[in-house]
Motif scaffolding. Structure first.
Motif, mmCIF file in Angstrom:
data_model
loop_
_atom_site.group_PDB
_atom_site.id
_atom_site.type_symbol
_atom_site.label_atom_id
_atom_site.label_comp_id
_atom_site.label_asym_id
_atom_site.label_seq_id
_atom_site.Cartn_x
_atom_site.Cartn_y
_atom_site.Cartn_z
ATOM 1 N N CYS A 140 -6.297 14.039 -1.356
ATOM 2 C CA CYS A 140 -5.629 14.111 -0.049
ATOM 3 C C CYS A 140 -4.466 15.093 -0.023
ATOM 4 O O CYS A 140 -3.838 15.270 1.016
ATOM 5 C CB CYS A 140 -5.140 12.719 0.363
ATOM 6 N N ARG A 141 -4.145 15.693 -1.180
ATOM 7 C CA ARG A 141 -3.094 16.707 -1.326
ATOM 8 C C ARG A 141 -1.674 16.128 -1.271
ATOM 9 O O ARG A 141 -0.731 16.839 -0.928
ATOM 10 C CB ARG A 141 -3.241 17.812 -0.284
ATOM 11 N N PHE A 142 -1.518 14.834 -1.593
ATOM 12 C CA PHE A 142 -0.175 14.276 -1.721
ATOM 13 C C PHE A 142 0.408 14.651 -3.072
ATOM 14 O O PHE A 142 -0.320 14.910 -4.038
ATOM 15 C CB PHE A 142 -0.210 12.742 -1.623
ATOM 16 N N PHE A 165 1.894 13.372 -6.390
ATOM 17 C CA PHE A 165 1.793 12.113 -7.125
ATOM 18 C C PHE A 165 3.134 11.801 -7.760
ATOM 19 O O PHE A 165 3.718 12.635 -8.456
ATOM 20 C CB PHE A 165 0.709 12.201 -8.200
ATOM 21 N N GLY A 166 3.635 10.590 -7.501
ATOM 22 C CA GLY A 166 4.933 10.203 -8.038
ATOM 23 C C GLY A 166 4.996 8.712 -8.306
ATOM 24 O O GLY A 166 3.971 8.070 -8.590
ATOM 25 N N ASP A 167 6.199 8.140 -8.183
ATOM 26 C CA ASP A 167 6.400 6.730 -8.493
ATOM 27 C C ASP A 167 6.057 5.806 -7.335
ATOM 28 O O ASP A 167 6.000 4.590 -7.516
ATOM 29 C CB ASP A 167 7.860 6.485 -8.916
ATOM 30 N N THR A 168 5.882 6.365 -6.140
ATOM 31 C CA THR A 168 5.568 5.535 -4.975
ATOM 32 C C THR A 168 4.177 5.874 -4.436
ATOM 33 O O THR A 168 3.648 6.963 -4.660
ATOM 34 C CB THR A 168 6.608 5.728 -3.855
ATOM 35 N N LEU A 169 3.600 4.912 -3.734
ATOM 36 C CA LEU A 169 2.259 5.098 -3.181
ATOM 37 C C LEU A 169 2.284 6.097 -2.031
ATOM 38 O O LEU A 169 3.222 6.093 -1.216
ATOM 39 C CB LEU A 169 1.717 3.769 -2.664
ATOM 40 N N PRO A 170 1.270 6.951 -1.904
ATOM 41 C CA PRO A 170 1.131 7.734 -0.679
ATOM 42 C C PRO A 170 1.106 6.789 0.526
ATOM 43 O O PRO A 170 0.598 5.659 0.427
ATOM 44 C CB PRO A 170 -0.218 8.441 -0.862
ATOM 45 N N PRO A 171 1.648 7.202 1.662
ATOM 46 C CA PRO A 171 1.807 6.267 2.786
ATOM 47 C C PRO A 171 0.511 5.676 3.315
ATOM 48 O O PRO A 171 0.521 4.591 3.909
ATOM 49 C CB PRO A 171 2.503 7.115 3.858
ATOM 50 N N THR A 172 -0.606 6.359 3.110
ATOM 51 C CA THR A 172 -1.892 5.845 3.580
ATOM 52 C C THR A 172 -2.665 5.092 2.503
ATOM 53 O O THR A 172 -3.719 4.516 2.798
ATOM 54 C CB THR A 172 -2.763 6.997 4.104
ATOM 55 N N PHE A 173 -2.182 5.073 1.270
ATOM 56 C CA PHE A 173 -2.963 4.442 0.203
ATOM 57 C C PHE A 173 -3.139 2.941 0.395
ATOM 58 O O PHE A 173 -4.216 2.407 0.048
ATOM 59 C CB PHE A 173 -2.335 4.718 -1.169
ATOM 60 N N PRO A 174 -2.157 2.183 0.921
ATOM 61 C CA PRO A 174 -2.423 0.758 1.131
ATOM 62 C C PRO A 174 -3.639 0.488 2.015
ATOM 63 O O PRO A 174 -4.258 -0.582 1.905
ATOM 64 C CB PRO A 174 -1.121 0.259 1.775
ATOM 65 N N ALA A 208 0.740 17.242 4.303
ATOM 66 C CA ALA A 208 1.332 18.536 4.628
ATOM 67 C C ALA A 208 2.812 18.404 4.990
ATOM 68 O O ALA A 208 3.546 19.395 4.977
ATOM 69 C CB ALA A 208 0.560 19.182 5.778
ATOM 70 N N LEU A 209 3.243 17.175 5.307
ATOM 71 C CA LEU A 209 4.647 16.932 5.653
ATOM 72 C C LEU A 209 5.417 16.290 4.504
ATOM 73 O O LEU A 209 6.536 15.808 4.707
ATOM 74 C CB LEU A 209 4.732 16.030 6.887
ATOM 75 N N SER A 210 4.850 16.284 3.314
ATOM 76 C CA SER A 210 5.522 15.678 2.161
ATOM 77 C C SER A 210 6.920 16.259 2.000
ATOM 78 O O SER A 210 7.116 17.478 2.079
ATOM 79 C CB SER A 210 4.712 15.923 0.885
ATOM 80 N N GLY A 211 7.893 15.365 1.785
ATOM 81 C CA GLY A 211 9.277 15.787 1.656
ATOM 82 C C GLY A 211 10.012 15.904 2.971
ATOM 83 O O GLY A 211 11.232 16.107 2.993
#
Length: 284
Positions: free
Chosen positions: A55-57, A59-68, A227-230
């Protein structure tokens, strides 16, 4: 609260889709009051990493917002595939999705999942039903989602609420061009578990009336958010309407615009300009 049913593990979606394709019939009647739940679910970091890549997120310590949504979607499918559900699962079209990220969720948190059906309403093309998902950590809700599905030609109960207003966005400007390959549906299915046949190949899509395989709406939504990460608030809602199917392969454009401390988004056909996805992102 409705009748809680605790599942020990995530339902296998492949067999559920296959069973529904063979046996499902819309029986009408009211929505079931069943609430499917799972308790203390541990997230697989490898799956999160693979999902983030597709999905082009970042990857870090928190879940991508749509992963749940990936965690709760098997419960949705299990509920819609059950005989108590008034609409047939095959042919249901995901037309709208809202996600509320109450706070960032750590990859290491144990999560409680709950899914139930809500808001069985008339629609100009039939009837819609919402599948609502709630994710909690240590008793507090950290994420919630609402997926609206359209059953063409179906009838909702006479006393049901009116159709939900459509989503509108303001002016947006082109920000990117995506070339979406023909295996995008299979790649997303592998990391999400969503093996609906309409996304996997032209052959299986044609069996359900589509000329070619179509991209998962939730993949398009996720990639637009990535695409709006950060540039997203820590707590926000993203409301999306799915318009024209995005056939695979395709070239599309992403357009964005700042709005009310948030964003408006549009994913459109690069050739015809038709809307595939429209979205609003707003702080909670």
């Amino acid at each position: 609260m409705g009748t809680p049913v605790v599942l020990p593990s995530a339902p296998a979606m492949g067999p559920l889709f296959a069973k529904a394709a063979l046996t499902a019939r819309g029986r009408g009647g009211p929505l079931p009051d069943t609430h499917l739940t799972r308790v203390a679910v541990a997230v697989d970091p490898a799956q999160v990493a693979d999902y983030a890549e597709v999905c082009r997120f970042r990857f870090g310590d928190t879940l991508p917002p749509t992963f749940p949504h990936v965690l709760t979607f098997p419960l949705q499918v299990a509920l819609m595939a059950d005989r108590s559900f008034p609409l047939a699962l095959p042919g249901l079209v995901h037309v709208r999705n809202r996600v509320d990220v109450v706070r960032p969720v750590s990859v290491t948190e144990k999560l409680d999942l709950e899914v139930w059906a809500d808001r069985f309403t008339p629609h100009r093309s039939g009837a819609t039903v919402d599948l609502v998902a709630s994710v909690r950590s240590r008793g507090d809700e950290v994420w919630r989602g609402r997926s609206t599905y359209l059953a063409r030609g179906a009838a909702a109960p006479v006393a049901s609420a009116p159709d939900v207003p459509d989503l509108a966005i303001g002016d947006v400007a082109q920000a990117a061009v995506w070339r979406v390959p023909d295996d995008a549906g299979r790649r997303y299915a592998k990391v999400s578990g969503d093996v609906n046949p309409i996304h996997l190949s032209g052959l299986t899509a044609k069996a359900f009336g589509f000329e070619r395989a179509i991209a998962h709406g939730m993949w398009v939504k996720a990639r637009a958010l990535a695409a709006l990460s950060g540039r997203l608030p820590s707590a926000f809602s993203v409301d999306v309407t799915f318009r024209k199917p995005l056939f695979l392969p395709s070239t599309v454009t992403l357009s964005t615009g700042r709005r009310d401390d948030g964003w408006d988004l549009a994913v459109r056909s690069a050739k015809a300009g038709a809307d595939h996805v429209l979205a609003t992102v707003r702080p909670l």
